[in-house]
Design a protein around this motif. Structure first.
Motif, PDB file in Angstrom:
ATOM      1  N   GLY A 183      78.914  13.881  76.067  1.00 16.60           N
ATOM      2  CA  GLY A 183      79.063  12.431  75.892  1.00 16.60           C
ATOM      3  C   GLY A 183      80.476  11.970  76.167  1.00 16.60           C
ATOM      4  O   GLY A 183      81.056  11.232  75.366  1.00 16.60           O
ATOM      5  N   SER A 228      82.775   7.931  77.823  1.00 15.83           N
ATOM      6  CA  SER A 228      83.313   6.774  77.091  1.00 15.83           C
ATOM      7  C   SER A 228      83.822   7.221  75.724  1.00 15.83           C
ATOM      8  O   SER A 228      83.584   8.364  75.300  1.00 15.83           O
ATOM      9  CB  SER A 228      82.215   5.712  76.896  1.00 15.83           C
ATOM     10  N   ILE A 246      85.168   8.321  72.151  1.00 12.50           N
ATOM     11  CA  ILE A 246      85.849   9.491  71.581  1.00 12.50           C
ATOM     12  C   ILE A 246      85.737  10.700  72.510  1.00 12.50           C
ATOM     13  O   ILE A 246      86.697  11.466  72.671  1.00 12.50           O
ATOM     14  CB  ILE A 246      85.245   9.806  70.195  1.00 12.50           C
ATOM     15  N   ALA A 252      72.911  15.335  81.703  1.00 13.83           N
ATOM     16  CA  ALA A 252      71.855  16.012  80.941  1.00 13.83           C
ATOM     17  C   ALA A 252      71.474  15.113  79.773  1.00 13.83           C
ATOM     18  O   ALA A 252      72.329  14.401  79.225  1.00 13.83           O
ATOM     19  CB  ALA A 252      72.348  17.359  80.413  1.00 13.83           C
ATOM     20  N   ASP A 253      70.210  15.164  79.386  1.00 13.12           N
ATOM     21  CA  ASP A 253      69.747  14.355  78.252  1.00 13.12           C
ATOM     22  C   ASP A 253      70.025  15.105  76.955  1.00 13.12           C
ATOM     23  O   ASP A 253      69.416  16.135  76.673  1.00 13.12           O
ATOM     24  CB  ASP A 253      68.249  14.068  78.406  1.00 13.12           C
ATOM     25  N   ALA A 254      70.948  14.575  76.161  1.00 17.30           N
ATOM     26  CA  ALA A 254      71.339  15.236  74.915  1.00 17.30           C
ATOM     27  C   ALA A 254      70.216  15.247  73.880  1.00 17.30           C
ATOM     28  O   ALA A 254      70.297  15.960  72.870  1.00 17.30           O
ATOM     29  CB  ALA A 254      72.586  14.570  74.337  1.00 17.30           C
ATOM     30  N   ASN A 286      79.997  16.094  71.007  1.00 19.76           N
ATOM     31  CA  ASN A 286      80.414  14.720  70.695  1.00 19.76           C
ATOM     32  C   ASN A 286      79.316  13.683  70.885  1.00 19.76           C
ATOM     33  O   ASN A 286      79.316  12.653  70.203  1.00 19.76           O
ATOM     34  CB  ASN A 286      81.619  14.363  71.589  1.00 19.76           C
ATOM     35  N   ALA A 297      81.902  14.878  64.055  1.00 19.28           N
ATOM     36  CA  ALA A 297      80.991  14.490  62.976  1.00 19.28           C
ATOM     37  C   ALA A 297      81.320  13.048  62.597  1.00 19.28           C
ATOM     38  O   ALA A 297      81.328  12.173  63.465  1.00 19.28           O
ATOM     39  CB  ALA A 297      81.132  15.467  61.820  1.00 19.28           C
ATOM     40  N   TYR A 353      71.553   8.327  60.817  1.00 19.96           N
ATOM     41  CA  TYR A 353      72.914   8.731  61.211  1.00 19.96           C
ATOM     42  C   TYR A 353      73.593   9.540  60.102  1.00 19.96           C
ATOM     43  O   TYR A 353      74.165  10.606  60.354  1.00 19.96           O
ATOM     44  CB  TYR A 353      73.721   7.471  61.532  1.00 19.96           C
ATOM     45  N   LYS A 374      74.673  13.399  60.369  1.00 19.46           N
ATOM     46  CA  LYS A 374      76.091  13.774  60.263  1.00 19.46           C
ATOM     47  C   LYS A 374      76.348  14.693  59.067  1.00 19.46           C
ATOM     48  O   LYS A 374      77.196  15.581  59.143  1.00 19.46           O
ATOM     49  CB  LYS A 374      76.976  12.526  60.203  1.00 19.46           C
ATOM     50  N   PRO A 384      85.744  11.288  61.962  1.00 19.58           N
ATOM     51  CA  PRO A 384      86.442  10.010  62.128  1.00 19.58           C
ATOM     52  C   PRO A 384      85.856   8.918  61.238  1.00 19.58           C
ATOM     53  O   PRO A 384      84.656   8.921  60.944  1.00 19.58           O
ATOM     54  CB  PRO A 384      86.196   9.649  63.605  1.00 19.58           C
ATOM     55  N   GLY A 385      86.725   8.017  60.845  1.00 22.93           N
ATOM     56  CA  GLY A 385      86.274   6.743  60.298  1.00 22.93           C
ATOM     57  C   GLY A 385      85.906   5.872  61.477  1.00 22.93           C
ATOM     58  O   GLY A 385      85.493   6.384  62.527  1.00 22.93           O
ATOM     59  N   VAL A 409      86.118   3.876  64.809  1.00 18.11           N
ATOM     60  CA  VAL A 409      86.877   3.869  66.063  1.00 18.11           C
ATOM     61  C   VAL A 409      86.204   2.796  66.902  1.00 18.11           C
ATOM     62  O   VAL A 409      84.968   2.764  66.989  1.00 18.11           O
ATOM     63  CB  VAL A 409      86.759   5.236  66.777  1.00 18.11           C
ATOM     64  N   THR A 444      84.725   1.837  69.690  1.00 22.29           N
ATOM     65  CA  THR A 444      84.129   2.357  70.931  1.00 22.29           C
ATOM     66  C   THR A 444      82.830   1.583  71.176  1.00 22.29           C
ATOM     67  O   THR A 444      82.367   0.843  70.293  1.00 22.29           O
ATOM     68  CB  THR A 444      83.773   3.839  70.778  1.00 22.29           C
ATOM     69  N   LEU A 454      79.883   2.541  70.857  1.00 24.30           N
ATOM     70  CA  LEU A 454      78.919   2.833  69.785  1.00 24.30           C
ATOM     71  C   LEU A 454      79.096   1.881  68.598  1.00 24.30           C
ATOM     72  O   LEU A 454      78.129   1.379  68.025  1.00 24.30           O
ATOM     73  CB  LEU A 454      79.079   4.293  69.335  1.00 24.30           C
ATOM     74  N   VAL A 455      80.345   1.610  68.234  1.00 22.72           N
ATOM     75  CA  VAL A 455      80.616   0.724  67.098  1.00 22.72           C
ATOM     76  C   VAL A 455      80.404  -0.734  67.502  1.00 22.72           C
ATOM     77  O   VAL A 455      79.810  -1.521  66.761  1.00 22.72           O
ATOM     78  CB  VAL A 455      82.046   0.950  66.563  1.00 22.72           C
TER      79      VAL A 455
HETATM   80  P1  NAD Z   1      80.139   6.116  72.669  1.00 23.18           P
HETATM   81  O1  NAD Z   1      78.866   5.358  72.721  1.00 23.18           O
HETATM   82  O2  NAD Z   1      81.326   5.603  73.429  1.00 23.18           O
HETATM   83  O3  NAD Z   1      79.930   7.634  73.110  1.00 23.18           O
HETATM   84  C1  NAD Z   1      78.740   8.338  72.925  1.00 23.18           C
HETATM   85  C2  NAD Z   1      78.521   9.172  74.148  1.00 23.18           C
HETATM   86  O4  NAD Z   1      77.315   9.926  73.987  1.00 23.18           O
HETATM   87  C3  NAD Z   1      78.358   8.299  75.396  1.00 23.18           C
HETATM   88  O5  NAD Z   1      79.179   8.808  76.418  1.00 23.18           O
HETATM   89  C4  NAD Z   1      76.882   8.448  75.728  1.00 23.18           C
HETATM   90  O6  NAD Z   1      76.637   8.392  77.107  1.00 23.18           O
HETATM   91  C5  NAD Z   1      76.580   9.827  75.166  1.00 23.18           C
HETATM   92  N1  NAD Z   1      75.155   9.962  74.892  1.00 23.18           N
HETATM   93  C6  NAD Z   1      74.433   9.294  73.959  1.00 23.18           C
HETATM   94  N2  NAD Z   1      73.138   9.639  74.057  1.00 23.18           N
HETATM   95  C7  NAD Z   1      73.053  10.533  75.072  1.00 23.18           C
HETATM   96  C8  NAD Z   1      71.984  11.253  75.662  1.00 23.18           C
HETATM   97  N3  NAD Z   1      70.715  11.140  75.220  1.00 23.18           N
HETATM   98  N4  NAD Z   1      72.250  12.085  76.683  1.00 23.18           N
HETATM   99  C9  NAD Z   1      73.511  12.222  77.151  1.00 23.18           C
HETATM  100  N5  NAD Z   1      74.571  11.575  76.626  1.00 23.18           N
HETATM  101  C10 NAD Z   1      74.330  10.738  75.608  1.00 23.18           C
HETATM  102  O7  NAD Z   1      80.480   6.264  71.139  1.00 23.18           O
HETATM  103  P2  NAD Z   1      81.633   7.035  70.335  1.00 23.18           P
HETATM  104  O8  NAD Z   1      81.966   6.170  69.200  1.00 23.18           O
HETATM  105  O9  NAD Z   1      82.697   7.509  71.226  1.00 23.18           O
HETATM  106  O10 NAD Z   1      80.805   8.271  69.758  1.00 23.18           O
HETATM  107  C11 NAD Z   1      81.109   9.615  70.014  1.00 23.18           C
HETATM  108  C12 NAD Z   1      80.819  10.451  68.782  1.00 23.18           C
HETATM  109  O11 NAD Z   1      81.723  10.077  67.745  1.00 23.18           O
HETATM  110  C13 NAD Z   1      79.400  10.266  68.221  1.00 23.18           C
HETATM  111  O12 NAD Z   1      78.884  11.516  67.814  1.00 23.18           O
HETATM  112  C14 NAD Z   1      79.647   9.377  67.022  1.00 23.18           C
HETATM  113  O13 NAD Z   1      78.658   9.534  66.041  1.00 23.18           O
HETATM  114  C15 NAD Z   1      80.996   9.863  66.557  1.00 23.18           C
HETATM  115  N6  NAD Z   1      81.703   8.927  65.687  1.00 23.18           N
HETATM  116  C16 NAD Z   1      82.044   7.690  66.134  1.00 23.18           C
HETATM  117  C17 NAD Z   1      82.722   6.832  65.279  1.00 23.18           C
HETATM  118  C18 NAD Z   1      83.153   5.468  65.699  1.00 23.18           C
HETATM  119  O14 NAD Z   1      83.572   4.682  64.849  1.00 23.18           O
HETATM  120  N7  NAD Z   1      83.092   5.112  66.964  1.00 23.18           N
HETATM  121  C19 NAD Z   1      83.039   7.247  63.988  1.00 23.18           C
HETATM  122  C20 NAD Z   1      82.673   8.496  63.570  1.00 23.18           C
HETATM  123  C21 NAD Z   1      82.010   9.338  64.435  1.00 23.18           C
END
Ligand code: NAD
Length: 260
Positions: A11, A14, A16, A62-64, A90, A141, A155, A159, A185-186, A188, A190, A192-193
């Motif tokens: 992932g 984008s 993290i 690849a499909d995660a 990630n 996580a 979620y 986690k 992380p708290g 961030v 991105t 996702l948030v």
């Molecule tokens: P994000 O949406 O920018 O990144 C998630 C990534 O996962 C993307 O690149 C997406 O393409 C990939 N992904 C999702 N589903 C997929 C699939 N089925 N197949 C392939 N790739 C897939 O979000 P982020 O905030 O950077 O999240 C990254 C990680 O950090 C996650 O595990 C999230 O739970 C964790 N996290 C995020 C935060 C936050 O505040 N943003 C806080 C704590 C933890």
């Protein structure tokens, strides 16, 4: 610092994941990027990272959510580079809804991507790491591995599961030069948030600005979002020999959230 090492970050187009890929490449590791989009649409990102850091950067789709695809991703990375030393699990998604309205397919998808993929990736990576007597598994996580918030049942369950898996895996591979840790992380800022802000506003009946101020950053005493760059830097530190004694841990990067 990490010359000679190969890292796979799931992932990583984008947020993290991209922050981790960037930091690992800057430290000299060769990097396999991964995502759900096709190779052509990830090409400019891949080429830019490779050019700026002067390292070999590749990309695989690849499909995660598909365990076999995740295991295949790890195997393809090992074949492409001849080794896999650092696995950053990630990829993740979020969905916000009360339990009684939680879409059934979203529950399954979140457990598959946020939890089961960590197992499948690690399962495929550990044999090669054991064979070389060195490895790092870094699970992105969450503070939600340690505490809960309403409307995030899948979620938070996934986690918390990632943290349990992290501890178990760390014990199993402790004598093989492999460490397994969870960065927690708290918030961030991105994609996702950003995506969950409207859903949270709807679920709580408040505005999007109120969600940022009174829900997201209400939990973080620093009143600052953590950044992908900071998380990437911690992933690099864990990947150095200075990080060798750190294993089986939850490492919060949450501006004090879970100290409360
Ligand atoms: P994000 O949406 O920018 O990144 C998630 C990534 O996962 C993307 O690149 C997406 O393409 C990939 N992904 C999702 N589903 C997929 C699939 N089925 N197949 C392939 N790739 C897939 O979000 P982020 O905030 O950077 O999240 C990254 C990680 O950090 C996650 O595990 C999230 O739970 C964790 N996290 C995020 C935060 C936050 O505040 N943003 C806080 C704590 C933890």
């Amino acid at each position: 610092m990490l010359q000679g090492k190969v890292a796979l970050v799931t992932g990583s187009t984008s947020g993290i994941g991209l922050g981790c890929a960037e930091a690992l490449a800057a430290a000299g590791a060769r990097v396999m990027l991964h995502g759900s989009r096709d190779a052509a649409s990830a090409e400019s990102l891949r080429a830019d990272l490779a050019a700026r850091h002067g390292v070999d950067v590749r990309y695989l789709q690849a499909d995660a959510a598909d365990g076999a695809a995740v295991r295949g991703l790890v195997e393809a990375t090992s074949s492409a580079f001849g080794q896999l030393d650092i696995l950053v699990n990630n990829a993740g998604i979020q969905h916000v809804a009360p339990i009684e309205e939680f879409p059934l397919e979203k529950w399954d998808q979140i457990i598959a991507i946020n939890l089961s993929a960590v197992f499948h990736g690690s399962r495929a990576a550990i044999p090669g790491m054991k064979a070389r007597g060195w490895g790092r598994i870094i699970n992105i996580a969450s503070a939600h591995s340690l505490v809960a918030s309403p409307y995030k049942s899948a979620y938070v369950s996934a986690k918390h599961g990632v943290l349990g898996f992290t501890k178990t895996a760390a014990l199993e591979v402790a004598q093989h030069g492999i460490t397994v840790n969870a960065i927690c992380p708290g918030y961030v800022l991105t994609p996702l948030v950003e995506k969950q802000i409207p859903d949270t506003a709807r679920a709580r009946g408040i505005t999007e600005e109120q969600v940022k101020r009174d829900v997201l950053l209400a939990a973080q005493p620093t009143k600052e979002f953590a950044t992908g760059e900071q998380i990437g830097d911690l992933a690099v530190f864990l990947s150095t020999d200075s990080g060798a004694a750190i294993t089986g841990t939850a490492l919060p990067m949450d501006g004090g959230w879970t100290a409360q």
